[in-house]
Design a protein around this motif. Structure first.
Motif, PDB file in Angstrom:
ATOM      1  N   GLY A 154       0.796  -1.216   0.000  1.00 31.99           N
ATOM      2  CA  GLY A 154       0.000   0.000   0.000  1.00 31.99           C
ATOM      3  C   GLY A 154       0.826   1.262   0.000  1.00 31.99           C
ATOM      4  O   GLY A 154       0.294   2.363  -0.075  1.00 31.99           O
ATOM      5  N   CYS A 205      -2.774   6.844  -1.041  1.00 28.69           N
ATOM      6  CA  CYS A 205      -4.171   6.415  -1.014  1.00 28.69           C
ATOM      7  C   CYS A 205      -4.439   5.503  -2.199  1.00 28.69           C
ATOM      8  O   CYS A 205      -4.144   5.844  -3.348  1.00 28.69           O
ATOM      9  CB  CYS A 205      -5.086   7.633  -1.071  1.00 28.69           C
ATOM     10  SG  CYS A 205      -4.789   8.748   0.318  1.00 28.69           S
ATOM     11  N   SER A 206      -5.002   4.354  -1.902  1.00 28.93           N
ATOM     12  CA  SER A 206      -5.264   3.391  -2.975  1.00 28.93           C
ATOM     13  C   SER A 206      -6.506   2.581  -2.655  1.00 28.93           C
ATOM     14  O   SER A 206      -7.118   2.750  -1.606  1.00 28.93           O
ATOM     15  CB  SER A 206      -4.061   2.466  -3.155  1.00 28.93           C
ATOM     16  OG  SER A 206      -3.888   1.653  -2.012  1.00 28.93           O
ATOM     17  N   GLY A 207      -6.863   1.704  -3.573  1.00 32.10           N
ATOM     18  CA  GLY A 207      -8.044   0.868  -3.385  1.00 32.10           C
ATOM     19  C   GLY A 207      -9.263   1.450  -4.081  1.00 32.10           C
ATOM     20  O   GLY A 207      -9.146   2.090  -5.131  1.00 32.10           O
ATOM     21  N   HIS A 208     -10.411   1.253  -3.473  1.00 34.19           N
ATOM     22  CA  HIS A 208     -11.679   1.619  -4.100  1.00 34.19           C
ATOM     23  C   HIS A 208     -12.022   3.091  -3.952  1.00 34.19           C
ATOM     24  O   HIS A 208     -13.009   3.459  -3.325  1.00 34.19           O
ATOM     25  CB  HIS A 208     -12.799   0.764  -3.502  1.00 34.19           C
ATOM     26  CG  HIS A 208     -12.688  -0.690  -3.851  1.00 34.19           C
ATOM     27  ND1 HIS A 208     -13.205  -1.687  -3.064  1.00 34.19           N
ATOM     28  CD2 HIS A 208     -12.124  -1.322  -4.918  1.00 34.19           C
ATOM     29  CE1 HIS A 208     -12.960  -2.871  -3.617  1.00 34.19           C
ATOM     30  NE2 HIS A 208     -12.309  -2.670  -4.739  1.00 34.19           N
ATOM     31  N   ILE A 209     -11.206   3.963  -4.506  1.00 30.80           N
ATOM     32  CA  ILE A 209     -11.483   5.398  -4.435  1.00 30.80           C
ATOM     33  C   ILE A 209     -11.426   5.977  -5.836  1.00 30.80           C
ATOM     34  O   ILE A 209     -10.877   5.367  -6.753  1.00 30.80           O
ATOM     35  CB  ILE A 209     -10.462   6.118  -3.528  1.00 30.80           C
ATOM     36  CG1 ILE A 209      -9.030   5.663  -3.878  1.00 30.80           C
ATOM     37  CG2 ILE A 209     -10.763   5.846  -2.057  1.00 30.80           C
ATOM     38  CD1 ILE A 209      -7.952   6.350  -3.074  1.00 30.80           C
ATOM     39  N   PRO A 217      -6.933   7.687  -6.775  1.00 30.85           N
ATOM     40  CA  PRO A 217      -5.790   7.186  -5.992  1.00 30.85           C
ATOM     41  C   PRO A 217      -4.564   8.084  -6.209  1.00 30.85           C
ATOM     42  O   PRO A 217      -4.459   8.755  -7.232  1.00 30.85           O
ATOM     43  CB  PRO A 217      -5.528   5.795  -6.590  1.00 30.85           C
ATOM     44  CG  PRO A 217      -6.716   5.466  -7.428  1.00 30.85           C
ATOM     45  CD  PRO A 217      -7.301   6.769  -7.870  1.00 30.85           C
ATOM     46  N   TRP A 261     -15.351   4.949  -4.877  1.00 26.15           N
ATOM     47  CA  TRP A 261     -15.747   4.872  -6.291  1.00 26.15           C
ATOM     48  C   TRP A 261     -17.140   4.255  -6.491  1.00 26.15           C
ATOM     49  O   TRP A 261     -17.682   3.634  -5.584  1.00 26.15           O
ATOM     50  CB  TRP A 261     -14.691   4.128  -7.116  1.00 26.15           C
ATOM     51  CG  TRP A 261     -14.600   2.637  -6.937  1.00 26.15           C
ATOM     52  CD1 TRP A 261     -15.252   1.869  -5.998  1.00 26.15           C
ATOM     53  CD2 TRP A 261     -13.815   1.742  -7.707  1.00 26.15           C
ATOM     54  NE1 TRP A 261     -14.907   0.560  -6.148  1.00 26.15           N
ATOM     55  CE2 TRP A 261     -14.037   0.435  -7.180  1.00 26.15           C
ATOM     56  CE3 TRP A 261     -12.950   1.892  -8.798  1.00 26.15           C
ATOM     57  CZ2 TRP A 261     -13.408  -0.692  -7.709  1.00 26.15           C
ATOM     58  CZ3 TRP A 261     -12.343   0.765  -9.316  1.00 26.15           C
ATOM     59  CH2 TRP A 261     -12.569  -0.504  -8.786  1.00 26.15           C
ATOM     60  N   VAL A 313      -5.458   2.252   2.541  1.00 25.54           N
ATOM     61  CA  VAL A 313      -6.099   1.387   1.555  1.00 25.54           C
ATOM     62  C   VAL A 313      -7.590   1.337   1.862  1.00 25.54           C
ATOM     63  O   VAL A 313      -7.993   0.887   2.938  1.00 25.54           O
ATOM     64  CB  VAL A 313      -5.496  -0.031   1.577  1.00 25.54           C
ATOM     65  CG1 VAL A 313      -6.076  -0.875   0.452  1.00 25.54           C
ATOM     66  CG2 VAL A 313      -3.978   0.027   1.477  1.00 25.54           C
ATOM     67  N   MET A 332     -11.531   0.173   1.145  1.00 22.47           N
ATOM     68  CA  MET A 332     -12.237  -0.984   0.577  1.00 22.47           C
ATOM     69  C   MET A 332     -13.738  -0.727   0.589  1.00 22.47           C
ATOM     70  O   MET A 332     -14.288  -0.341   1.624  1.00 22.47           O
ATOM     71  CB  MET A 332     -11.924  -2.226   1.408  1.00 22.47           C
ATOM     72  CG  MET A 332     -10.424  -2.487   1.504  1.00 22.47           C
ATOM     73  SD  MET A 332     -10.021  -3.699   2.756  1.00 22.47           S
ATOM     74  CE  MET A 332      -8.401  -3.115   3.262  1.00 22.47           C
ATOM     75  N   THR A 361     -16.074  -5.685  -0.917  1.00 21.92           N
ATOM     76  CA  THR A 361     -14.793  -6.335  -0.618  1.00 21.92           C
ATOM     77  C   THR A 361     -14.965  -7.545   0.292  1.00 21.92           C
ATOM     78  O   THR A 361     -15.708  -7.482   1.271  1.00 21.92           O
ATOM     79  CB  THR A 361     -13.851  -5.334   0.073  1.00 21.92           C
ATOM     80  OG1 THR A 361     -13.855  -4.117  -0.669  1.00 21.92           O
ATOM     81  CG2 THR A 361     -12.439  -5.884   0.175  1.00 21.92           C
ATOM     82  N   VAL A 416      -8.883 -10.313   1.317  1.00 26.65           N
ATOM     83  CA  VAL A 416      -7.851  -9.319   1.624  1.00 26.65           C
ATOM     84  C   VAL A 416      -6.864  -9.886   2.650  1.00 26.65           C
ATOM     85  O   VAL A 416      -5.645  -9.796   2.477  1.00 26.65           O
ATOM     86  CB  VAL A 416      -8.483  -8.006   2.138  1.00 26.65           C
ATOM     87  CG1 VAL A 416      -7.424  -7.054   2.662  1.00 26.65           C
ATOM     88  CG2 VAL A 416      -9.296  -7.334   1.034  1.00 26.65           C
ATOM     89  N   ASP A 467     -13.939  -6.196 -11.836  1.00 25.98           N
ATOM     90  CA  ASP A 467     -14.341  -5.076 -11.018  1.00 25.98           C
ATOM     91  C   ASP A 467     -13.381  -3.920 -11.269  1.00 25.98           C
ATOM     92  O   ASP A 467     -12.683  -3.469 -10.395  1.00 25.98           O
ATOM     93  CB  ASP A 467     -14.322  -5.493  -9.539  1.00 25.98           C
ATOM     94  CG  ASP A 467     -15.095  -4.500  -8.677  1.00 25.98           C
ATOM     95  OD1 ASP A 467     -15.820  -3.688  -9.270  1.00 25.98           O
ATOM     96  OD2 ASP A 467     -14.952  -4.540  -7.455  1.00 25.98           O
TER      97      ASP A 467
END
Ligand SMILES: Cc1cc2nc3c(=O)[nH]c(=O)nc-3n(C[C@H](O)[C@H](O)[C@H](O)COP(=O)(O)O)c2cc1C
Ligand code: FES
Lengths: 182, 436
Positions: B88, B243-247, B250, B273, B318, B320, B324, B329, B434
């Motif tokens: 991450g 910042c990462s993942g479901h946004i 990122p 997102w 991160v 989610m 998720t 994970v 996804d």
């Protein structure tokens, strides 16, 4: 008979003389061997040992610890795909199955034409902001989609053998992807 | 805007990676000021005043760490930790890619403060292009008289050596980094003695993170007191959050410490997102415990987040969304620790193996409820009992997720597949993957 070229041997000696202790040059020296041979052969490691005043087993013990050194020859290009969390959340599994289908061999394998060795890795590559991500010959490729992967592989395959890692290749790939609006 | 640009203020400037442009942005003025008008001890004291804490994960006060060096023992060494491999985390890469000279300037200031004749920048093997960039920048700085003998006419001399790793997360741990730099397998050493007393080549050594050091030019130029005025009382300055993942957006965002997590998520990351809602997030990278939407109003403050049962760690967020699978994970993180365990101690070497086996069977829906208890037992036998924190942290996310999402874990038992993924497929029948 040396397997390492005079240039590689000179590079190892240059590395050795940079550090307060010669042994610190083991990792850079192994990189130099892998750069020349594509992997770490026992003969190559023995020469590193000779140049750094170590025993071959000391060098091999170090080499086997690190995941980026190859113990056997692979394809002309190396593709490393991240499947850690941030990439998985954004579709890494789809990239992996696409690569597997497209290259026709499972993770860790080499294509029949010897062009690509590819593997998935649980090591986060440090590109989670551009997930899903991979590295091709140590160079980052991010925000992957199956179409982008195809375009990248095509371009890499077409690159002349003399220049597998050259910046102009990455530039061509970037331009091509931009033109295709990907 | 939640952003506060200090380390990132010149990011995006054309050619910032060259010394000319960096100098035009005020670069190397901090080093000049340190060498011309401050003694090494004064630099240390300025850094103490700033309150800056390490950005590598543990959050130890930097000035205090430096003052542990035994008096009059030389040579001493500085190691720059650019091994960044925490799942991450990608801020150190951004700091090198965007502003490499800022890191080199910070490195030289730290080397001056602790009087180190050599600074080693240990950079992970995967950051190949970044290593080449740093090597080029070191040569530029050498040619400009910032590296070498008698820097800027002072009596301080320092060499900077860029050293590439070869793929091993554990080499980010400071004593393993030192072993690796000595040309050994990168395994952690017993502490004490701490590196400050006996480190590289048995000499007093300071290990500092890339972001920690990138702060130094600003601390020297603007003063420790000014720096301490940014952020909160005990978490001073800014941090780069990965910042990462479901946004929706990122990336790395620099904010003043103390900013609410919600602001980072809503303003910089532009929210979760696909109009979905947040299920959970990890505030400090793969090693840290899971937090829930109810924690979004916490400030980005190291001690507050620690009190909530997690940590800001290396600054990786991160996120989610509701689709998720927390078992999936957890499984990926456990796989990571199993792969990266250095093999030195049994609880970590064996424990991560058992953990991974159980998690894979759980995700496939093949585990029994009784075996789920085995998972807790194994984690119990690892946490706090491993040689170094790698083995401990290999249990933190799984155990916290098991606690917070107990039902989801149980639901996997004997389910003959992943129930969460099955539900997702029913929700979005047409879409295969996804992707955004
Ligand atoms: C398993 C493990 C991995 C680590 N990885 C890193 C890393 O990649 N980068 C880093 O700066 N610190 C890492 N650390 C923390 C370092 O041991 C050390 O605390 C840090 O580099 C000190 O620098 P700082 O005080 O400036 O934060 C890691 C620690 C552990 C236990
Ligand atoms: S999770 Fe894939 S690069 Fe970080």
């Amino acid at each position: 008979m040396n397997v390492l070229t005079p240039e590689t041997r000179a590079e190892i000696e240059r590395q050795r003389d940079r550090y307060p202790q010669a042994r610190s040059a083991v990792l850079p020296s192994l990189w130099a061997v892998q750069h020349q041979l594509g992997y770490l052969s026992p003969e190559g490691m023995a020469e590193v040992a000779e140049l750094l005043w170590l025993t071959p087993s000391e060098v091999e013990a170090v080499a086997s610890f690190y995941s980026m050194y190859f113990d056997r020859p692979g394809g002309r290009h190396h593709v490393l795909v991240c499947i850690n969390v941030s990439c998985a959340l954004r579709g890494a599994d789809e990239i992996v199955s696409h690569l597997e289908g497209r290259l026709g061999c499972p993770s860790g394998g080499t294509t029949a034409d010897g062009e690509f060795t590819w593997e998935q890795t649980v090591e986060c590559l440090g590109a989670c902001g551009g997930a899903p991500a991979m590295q091709v010959d140590h160079h980052f490729q991010e925000n992957l989609t199956p179409e982008r992967v195809d375009a990248i592989l095509d371009e890499v395959r077409a690159a002349p053998a003399s220049e597998p890692h050259g910046p102009s290749l990455w530039h061509r790939i970037a331009v091509r992807l931009r033109k295709a609006g990907r | 805007m939640a952003e506060y640009r200090l380390l990132t203020k010149d990011f995006g400037t054309d050619g910032l990676q060259t010394i000319d442009v960096y100098e035009r942005c005020g670069g190397y003025e901090g080093l000049r000021k340190a060498l011309r008008s401050l003694t090494p001890d004064e630099v240390v004291s300025e850094v103490k005043t700033s309150g800056v804490r390490g950005r590598g994960g543990a959050g130890f006060p930097t000035g205090m760490k430096w003052s542990f060096l035994p008096k009059d023992v030389h040579p001493r060494y500085l190691c720059v930790n650019a091994d960044e491999s925490e799942p991450g985390c990608f801020k150190d890469r951004a700091l090198i890619d965007e502003n490499p000279h800022q890191l080199i300037e910070g490195t030289l200031i730290a080397a001056y403060a602790i009087q180190a004749p050599i600074a080693f920048i240990y950079i992970r093997g995967e950051y190949h292009d970044q290593r080449l960039l740093l090597e080029r920048c070191v040569e530029e700085a050498r040619a400009a008289g910032y590296i070498g003998r008698g820097i800027l006419g002072s009596d301080f001399s320092c060499d900077v050596i860029v050293h590439g790793g070869a793929g091993a997360y554990i080499c980010g741990e400071e004593t393993a980094l030192i072993d690796s730099l000595e040309g050994l397998r990168g395994q952690p050493r017993l502490k004490p003695p701490f590196p400050a007393v006996k480190g590289l080549y048995g000499k007093p050594t300071v290990v500092n993170n890339v972001e920690t050091l990138s702060n130094l030019p600003h601390i020297v130029l603007r003063g420790g007191a000014w720096f301490a005025s940014v952020g909160t009382e005990k978490s001073t300055g800014t941090r780069l959050f990965c910042c990462s993942g479901h946004i929706n957006r990122p990336g790395t965002y620099e904010v003043a410490l103390g900013t609410p997590i919600r602001e980072l998520l809503e303003e910089e990351c532009r929210g979760v997102w696909k109009g979905r809602s947040l299920k959970a997030f990890q505030p400090g990278g793969g090693s840290m415990q899971v937090l829930l939407p109810e924690h979004l109003d916490l400030p980005l403050d190291m001690d507050v987040v620690a009190k909530a049962g997690s940590a800001l760690g290396a600054g990786a967020m991160v996120f989610m969304d509701e689709t998720t699978c927390m078992v999936d994970v957890s499984m990926r993180l456990v796989d990571f620790y199993q792969h990266e365990s250095c093999g030195k101690c049994a609880p970590c070497r064996e424990g991560t193996y058992f953990e991974a086996d159980l998690m894979h069977r759980l995700e496939r829906g093949e585990l029994t409820t009784a075996e789920l208890t085995t998972l807790s037992d194994i984690c119990d036998n690892m946490n706090g009992k491993c040689f170094c924190p790698l083995g401990d942290t290999a249990t933190w996310f799984v155990m916290s997720a098991y606690q917070a999402f107990h039902d989801e874990f149980e639901e996997h038992c004997g389910a003959g597949g992943c129930p969460v993924k099955r539900r997702n497929r029913e929700l979005v029948p047409a879409a295969g993957g996804d992707r955004g």
